[in-house]
Design an enzyme around this catalytic site. Structure first.
Site, PDB file in Angstrom:
ATOM      1  N   PHE A   1       4.694 -17.594  -0.191  1.00  0.00           N
ATOM      2  CA  PHE A   1       4.942 -17.468  -1.627  1.00  0.00           C
ATOM      3  C   PHE A   1       6.333 -16.930  -1.924  1.00  0.00           C
ATOM      4  O   PHE A   1       6.866 -17.141  -3.019  1.00  0.00           O
ATOM      5  CB  PHE A   1       3.864 -16.576  -2.266  1.00  0.00           C
ATOM      6  N   LYS A   2       6.942 -16.254  -0.958  1.00  0.00           N
ATOM      7  CA  LYS A   2       8.280 -15.693  -1.190  1.00  0.00           C
ATOM      8  C   LYS A   2       9.316 -16.785  -1.494  1.00  0.00           C
ATOM      9  O   LYS A   2      10.337 -16.519  -2.118  1.00  0.00           O
ATOM     10  CB  LYS A   2       8.724 -14.890   0.033  1.00  0.00           C
ATOM     11  N   ASP A   3       9.043 -18.020  -1.040  1.00  0.00           N
ATOM     12  CA  ASP A   3       9.973 -19.120  -1.321  1.00  0.00           C
ATOM     13  C   ASP A   3      10.149 -19.334  -2.822  1.00  0.00           C
ATOM     14  O   ASP A   3      11.205 -19.792  -3.265  1.00  0.00           O
ATOM     15  CB  ASP A   3       9.474 -20.429  -0.699  1.00  0.00           C
TER      16      ASP A   3
ATOM     17  N   MET B   1      12.813 -16.804  -3.748  1.00  0.00           N
ATOM     18  CA  MET B   1      14.027 -16.852  -2.936  1.00  0.00           C
ATOM     19  C   MET B   1      14.871 -18.097  -3.190  1.00  0.00           C
ATOM     20  O   MET B   1      16.106 -18.033  -3.182  1.00  0.00           O
ATOM     21  CB  MET B   1      13.666 -16.771  -1.452  1.00  0.00           C
TER      22      MET B   1
ATOM     23  N   THR C   1       9.135 -12.323   3.699  1.00  0.00           N
ATOM     24  CA  THR C   1      10.361 -12.197   2.908  1.00  0.00           C
ATOM     25  C   THR C   1      11.584 -12.622   3.707  1.00  0.00           C
ATOM     26  O   THR C   1      12.470 -13.315   3.204  1.00  0.00           O
ATOM     27  CB  THR C   1      10.549 -10.748   2.410  1.00  0.00           C
TER      28      THR C   1
END
Length: 481
Positions: free
Chosen positions: A117-119, A122, A150
């Site tokens: 989910f960090k994509d 980011m 992350t």
């Protein structure tokens, strides 16, 4: 739109592009908007059309416009379009939503290049950084810490970008083999991996120590991609709106969200969306055995634990005992009292933690909508197995924590609105636990074929901020970006 620090008693306003590149405020606080923009009924209706006609990138651009007034509108639209593209994201919807059953849904946040989910944040941050640095003719050295996802998300978002280096701290031996392969397998000259002798909280403390050294930070152009950076949360607000619109047909309907979290970043974005007026019923904090946040929402006691008391679990991205973003929520909970917030997080947390009275805790639950639950390894295995048998779906251990918490919210608190469980990562990143739960290995998406075979590029270092500073200085002097 201006931003203020949670610890600034003078309420000194700052522009978005200034806080974008800095991350942590000079006083050690975290940035928040002076006032949250409001989502009106007409806005939601317009966004339903935006999402249907222009997809996720178009919706993201509209949300960005509410928070950013020092980048031209047409540039913001281009930034959003570049951030969320297919096939960089494996699904054309970018964030599809699927229904499990029993009023439970999954918001699929793991379609990006690193399957986490960090994509979602980011990729946006990479575009914003590159845009603003080019506009200013400057360079940036990003310093971050990761407990799992992350780091790879940041590195894949920043690799090869002009004017940017990334220094990422990881807790040595505490990530899964797949997570390590994603990060340490990158050969880009602007990417620097550091395996620190400690746990994630130690990595996070080193980042804060370096960032708090004003002269070093200024001289070496240190920036942040951890969720202390406001732009990350801003980008995450978008997928709450996206999921809400996909689950509802009318703006009178409410939706709850169950969010696996250790650092309070992912769910903080949901809190902000709720403050903006998105019709969210409950925000369910899902923790693992490192249950500092669950303890707070049940008792009012916030007691961060030392590294030695931080458990290594099968949902490692949540193996966190000091939740950095929690300061943002407490700042609001205390009526934006910057002096008290600075005392709690600048002093009391270092002394072992703090407590709020029962009236304040009740407001956190009733006024702000928070509930919480924790999970064990046995809970994760049981949930993964049950979801697979009952719905034919395979979820990663963190998402299993979220589903378990959602079910607890229904059973213990009578939550009767649809609950969207926010996916953390694809199961392939946690194959060992998946095998233990269901007896077979998860499918490896084609885009990750051969990832385990790449050579590793990583620097082992002691838990010492001074040593990290020396390494950063030496690396900057010997590499061009």
């Amino acid at each position: 739109m201006k931003y203020i620090s949670t610890r600034d008693t003078q309420r000194t306003p700052a522009a978005f592009t200034d806080i974008l590149l800095g991350g942590l405020a000079p006083d050690g606080g975290l940035y928040l908007p002076e006032n949250y923009p409001r989502i009106e009924d007409a806005t939601l209706n317009a966004w339903r059309d935006t999402l249907a006609e222009g997809g996720y990138p178009a919706l993201a651009a509209e949300v960005l416009k509410l928070f950013v007034d020092d980048i031209p509108v047409e540039d913001l639209e281009g930034i959003a379009q570049r951030a969320y593209t297919y096939p960089k994201f494996a699904n054309e919807e970018i964030v599809p939503v699927s229904e499990l059953g029993e009023g439970l849904y999954v918001g699929h946040l793991s379609e990006g290049p690193t399957a986490a989910f960090k994509d979602m944040a980011m990729q946006m941050l990479g575009e914003l950084f590159e845009y603003e640095l080019a506009r200013r003719g400057e360079t940036l050295n990003i310093l971050g810490a990761t407990s799992g996802d992350t780091g790879s998300s940041a590195e894949y978002a920043m690799r090869g970008r002009k004017g940017i280096r990334v220094f990422m701290l990881t807790p040595a031996g505490r990530m899964t083999p797949f997570q390590q392969a994603q990060m340490f397998g990158l050969e880009d000259p602007n990417i620097f991996n550091i395996a620190l002798d400690g746990v994630f909280d130690d990595c996070q403390d080193v980042v804060k120590a370096v960032s708090s050294d004003a002269s070093f930070k200024a001289e070496h152009r240190i920036g942040a991609v951890n969720s202390i950076n406001w732009a990350r949360l801003m980008a995450q607000v978008v997928y709450y709106i996206n999921c809400y619109l996909k689950v509802t047909t009318e703006n009178t309907e409410k939706v709850s969200f169950s969010v696996p979290t250790g650092n309070f970043g992912d769910i903080c974005a949901g809190y902000i969306a709720r403050q903006m007026g998105l019709p969210i019923d409950r925000l369910i904090v899902a923790t693992n055995e490192n249950d500092v946040l669950d303890e707070f929402f049940r008792t009012g006691n916030y007691r961060p634990r030392p590294s030695a008391q931080t458990y290594k679990t099968s949902s490692p991205s949540m193996d966190i005992s000091r939740a950095s973003n929690f300061e943002r929520f407490v700042f609001d909970l205390l009526g934006r009292d910057a002096a008290r917030t600075a005392d709690l997080f600048g002093t009391k947390v270092k002394e072992g933690g703090f407590s709020v009275d029962q009236e304040t805790l009740a407001r956190a639950v009733e006024e702000y909508g928070f509930l919480s639950a924790s999970s064990t390894h046995a809970d994760r295995l049981a949930t993964i197995q049950d979801v697979h048998e009952k719905y034919g779906a395979l979820v990663d251990p963190h998402t299993a924590d979220g589903i378990k918490a959602a079910r607890a919210a229904k059973e213990e608190h009578g939550v009767d609105t649809p609950i969207v469980c926010l996916e953390t990562a694809l199961p392939v990143k946690f194959a060992e636990t998946i095998v233990e739960a269901v007896g077979f290995e998860p499918e490896v998406p084609e885009r990750f074929a051969g990832i385990m075979d790449a050579p590793r590029h990583v620097k082992d270092m002691p838990n010492d901020a001074a040593a990290v500073k020396d390494y950063i200085s030496a690396s900057i002097s010997t590499t061009e970006v």
